[in-house]
Design a protein around this motif. Structure first.
Motif, PDB file in Angstrom:
ATOM      1  N   GLU A   2     -44.452  -0.995  14.258  1.00 41.01           N
ATOM      2  CA  GLU A   2     -45.485  -0.336  13.456  1.00 41.01           C
ATOM      3  C   GLU A   2     -46.233   0.713  14.273  1.00 41.01           C
ATOM      4  OE1 GLU A   2     -47.965  -3.364  11.912  1.00 41.01           O
ATOM      5  OE2 GLU A   2     -46.461  -4.166  10.525  1.00 41.01           O
ATOM      6  N   HIS A   3     -46.477   0.401  15.553  1.00 40.28           N
ATOM      7  CA  HIS A   3     -47.164   1.372  16.407  1.00 40.28           C
ATOM      8  C   HIS A   3     -46.295   2.614  16.624  1.00 40.28           C
ATOM      9  CE1 HIS A   3     -50.557  -1.192  17.259  1.00 40.28           C
ATOM     10  NE2 HIS A   3     -49.756  -2.169  17.635  1.00 40.28           N
ATOM     11  N   LEU A   4     -45.002   2.428  16.787  1.00 34.34           N
ATOM     12  CA  LEU A   4     -44.099   3.566  16.971  1.00 34.34           C
ATOM     13  C   LEU A   4     -44.032   4.424  15.715  1.00 34.34           C
ATOM     14  CD1 LEU A   4     -41.152   1.894  18.944  1.00 34.34           C
ATOM     15  CD2 LEU A   4     -42.949   3.387  19.831  1.00 34.34           C
ATOM     16  N   ILE A   5     -44.033   3.784  14.558  1.00 34.24           N
ATOM     17  CA  ILE A   5     -44.033   4.540  13.299  1.00 34.24           C
ATOM     18  C   ILE A   5     -45.334   5.325  13.152  1.00 34.24           C
ATOM     19  CG2 ILE A   5     -44.024   4.321  10.783  1.00 34.24           C
ATOM     20  CD1 ILE A   5     -42.170   1.900  11.119  1.00 34.24           C
ATOM     21  N   GLU A   6     -46.452   4.669  13.493  1.00 36.12           N
ATOM     22  CA  GLU A   6     -47.749   5.358  13.440  1.00 36.12           C
ATOM     23  C   GLU A   6     -47.787   6.525  14.419  1.00 36.12           C
ATOM     24  OE1 GLU A   6     -51.838   5.977  12.370  1.00 36.12           O
ATOM     25  OE2 GLU A   6     -50.191   4.869  11.426  1.00 36.12           O
ATOM     26  N   LEU A   7     -47.251   6.315  15.638  1.00 35.56           N
ATOM     27  CA  LEU A   7     -47.218   7.389  16.633  1.00 35.56           C
ATOM     28  C   LEU A   7     -46.366   8.555  16.142  1.00 35.56           C
ATOM     29  CD1 LEU A   7     -47.868   8.478  19.457  1.00 35.56           C
ATOM     30  CD2 LEU A   7     -45.884   7.213  20.310  1.00 35.56           C
ATOM     31  N   ARG A   8     -45.227   8.256  15.537  1.00 33.47           N
ATOM     32  CA  ARG A   8     -44.363   9.319  15.017  1.00 33.47           C
ATOM     33  C   ARG A   8     -45.069  10.116  13.928  1.00 33.47           C
ATOM     34  NH1 ARG A   8     -39.074   7.771  11.640  1.00 33.47           N
ATOM     35  NH2 ARG A   8     -40.770   7.185  10.226  1.00 33.47           N
ATOM     36  N   GLN A   9     -45.795   9.424  13.054  1.00 36.48           N
ATOM     37  CA  GLN A   9     -46.511  10.119  11.987  1.00 36.48           C
ATOM     38  C   GLN A   9     -47.590  11.034  12.554  1.00 36.48           C
ATOM     39  OE1 GLN A   9     -48.333   7.466   9.191  1.00 36.48           O
ATOM     40  NE2 GLN A   9     -49.306   9.102   8.010  1.00 36.48           N
ATOM     41  N   ARG A  10     -48.325  10.532  13.547  1.00 33.71           N
ATOM     42  CA  ARG A  10     -49.384  11.359  14.144  1.00 33.71           C
ATOM     43  C   ARG A  10     -48.797  12.561  14.881  1.00 33.71           C
ATOM     44  NH1 ARG A  10     -53.098   9.991  10.810  1.00 33.71           N
ATOM     45  NH2 ARG A  10     -53.463   7.736  10.751  1.00 33.71           N
ATOM     46  N   LEU A  11     -47.665  12.365  15.551  1.00 32.48           N
ATOM     47  CA  LEU A  11     -47.010  13.478  16.246  1.00 32.48           C
ATOM     48  C   LEU A  11     -46.522  14.533  15.258  1.00 32.48           C
ATOM     49  CD1 LEU A  11     -44.959  11.669  19.043  1.00 32.48           C
ATOM     50  CD2 LEU A  11     -46.934  13.157  19.347  1.00 32.48           C
ATOM     51  N   ILE A  12     -45.999  14.085  14.128  1.00 33.64           N
ATOM     52  CA  ILE A  12     -45.518  15.030  13.124  1.00 33.64           C
ATOM     53  C   ILE A  12     -46.670  15.877  12.592  1.00 33.64           C
ATOM     54  CG2 ILE A  12     -44.567  15.200  10.793  1.00 33.64           C
ATOM     55  CD1 ILE A  12     -42.789  12.806  11.457  1.00 33.64           C
ATOM     56  N   TRP A  13     -47.796  15.230  12.302  1.00 30.59           N
ATOM     57  CA  TRP A  13     -48.956  15.978  11.812  1.00 30.59           C
ATOM     58  C   TRP A  13     -49.486  16.945  12.868  1.00 30.59           C
ATOM     59  CZ3 TRP A  13     -50.428  16.791   7.068  1.00 30.59           C
ATOM     60  CH2 TRP A  13     -50.146  15.853   6.074  1.00 30.59           C
ATOM     61  N   ALA A  14     -49.525  16.518  14.135  1.00 27.83           N
ATOM     62  CA  ALA A  14     -50.012  17.383  15.203  1.00 27.83           C
ATOM     63  C   ALA A  14     -49.087  18.582  15.404  1.00 27.83           C
ATOM     64  CB  ALA A  14     -50.137  16.588  16.509  1.00 27.83           C
ATOM     65  N   ILE A  15     -47.759  18.340  15.413  1.00 26.48           N
ATOM     66  CA  ILE A  15     -46.803  19.437  15.589  1.00 26.48           C
ATOM     67  C   ILE A  15     -46.836  20.376  14.387  1.00 26.48           C
ATOM     68  CG2 ILE A  15     -44.348  19.989  15.805  1.00 26.48           C
ATOM     69  CD1 ILE A  15     -44.030  17.378  17.368  1.00 26.48           C
ATOM     70  N   ALA A  16     -46.983  19.818  13.191  1.00 30.45           N
ATOM     71  CA  ALA A  16     -47.062  20.657  11.996  1.00 30.45           C
ATOM     72  C   ALA A  16     -48.309  21.542  12.033  1.00 30.45           C
ATOM     73  CB  ALA A  16     -47.067  19.782  10.748  1.00 30.45           C
ATOM     74  N   GLY A  17     -49.429  20.978  12.463  1.00 32.55           N
ATOM     75  CA  GLY A  17     -50.647  21.778  12.583  1.00 32.55           C
ATOM     76  C   GLY A  17     -50.493  22.895  13.587  1.00 32.55           C
TER      77      GLY A  17
END
Length: 264
Positions: A2-17
């Motif tokens: 779950e932590h890895l999935i959360e980290l991936r989601q946050r990274l995607i949002w940061a890279i998209a921004g």
């Protein structure tokens, strides 16, 4: 997992921004670069030169294109910093206590503000001062035996102003970093005060490394660093004072509870 999935989601949002900010800055790269040239124009006025003679060159066909890419990456990182910082905070916040979240949030707000203050100091004062120093070395006019004029390259000018902005922006984070370290007990105000003479030497050494090899920018970075170090000492003292007040209040509350229990 779950932590890895959360980290991936946050990274995607940061890279998209960052990607969206990069595209915006690249679309307006020429306008942004013209805005960054304004301190150079101020320097020519200070040097008593004609502002119409402000010329920048590029000597390779692809140089200005790659300069625009670097500018877009730098501007995109600055614009996307609130998004990146918010994603980092959202990923870390669930693992913090409520009081820790409330203590961490002000520093998250203060960090970009201090960075912008350092960048504004570079834009409005130190970049014109540095360029005026370099322009004063020219040999122009009818009395000069050899005509020596400053024609900076677009990549080198951008590299200069980016280096100054990053250097001052990072130095202005000193109160934030030291205050956070003082809150967790890694630093004390007395320890910072005892190491003041070493900090002064380190400030001049860091200024010599981070800035161009001219005395104006080196002294211009070293002096604010020393002042910020003094602010960091004061901030650490405030943190220690508030901590002592909380401990005294907790001790007094515990003593009153014990006295009430003894009375019963």
């Amino acid at each position: 997992m779950e932590h890895l999935i959360e980290l991936r989601q946050r990274l995607i949002w940061a890279i998209a921004g960052f990607f969206v900010a990069f595209l915006v800055c690249f679309f307006f790269a020429k306008q942004i670069f013209n805005l960054l040239v304004i301190p150079f124009q101020w320097a020519t006025i200070w040097a008593g030169l004609d502002t119409d003679k402000v010329d920048l060159i590029y000597t390779a066909p692809q140089e200005f294109f790659f300069t625009q890419i670097k500018l877009a990456m730098f501007g995109g990182l600055v614009l996307a910093f609130p998004v990146i910082a918010s994603q980092i905070y959202k990923f870390v916040a669930p693992g913090l206590y409520r009081n820790e979240r409330h203590a961490f949030l002000p520093f998250l707000i203060a960090s970009p503000i201090l960075f912008l203050i350092g960048a504004a100091l570079v834009y409005f004062f130190f970049t014109p001062m540095v360029m005026w120093f370099f322009l004063s070395m020219q040999q122009v006019g009818p009395d000069a035996e050899v005509q020596i004029s400053l024609l900076p390259k677009v990549s080198e000018y951008l590299g200069l102003i980016m280096t100054l902005i990053l250097s001052f922006g990072l130095v202005f984070q000193l109160p934030v970093v030291t205050t956070l370290m003082a809150r967790v007990g890694l630093l004390t105000s007395q320890g910072l005060a005892d190491k003041r003479k070493y900090a002064i030497v380190a400030a001049f050494v860091a200024a010599a490394i981070l800035t161009p090899p001219d005395p104006v920018s080196q002294i211009g970075l070293a002096i604010p660093t020393i002042l910020l170090y003094e602010i960091a000492i004061w901030s650490a003292r405030m943190v220690e004072r508030r901590r002592a007040e909380r401990e005294e209040a907790a001790a007094a509350e515990t003593a009153s509870d014990k006295a009430a229990e003894a009375g019963e």
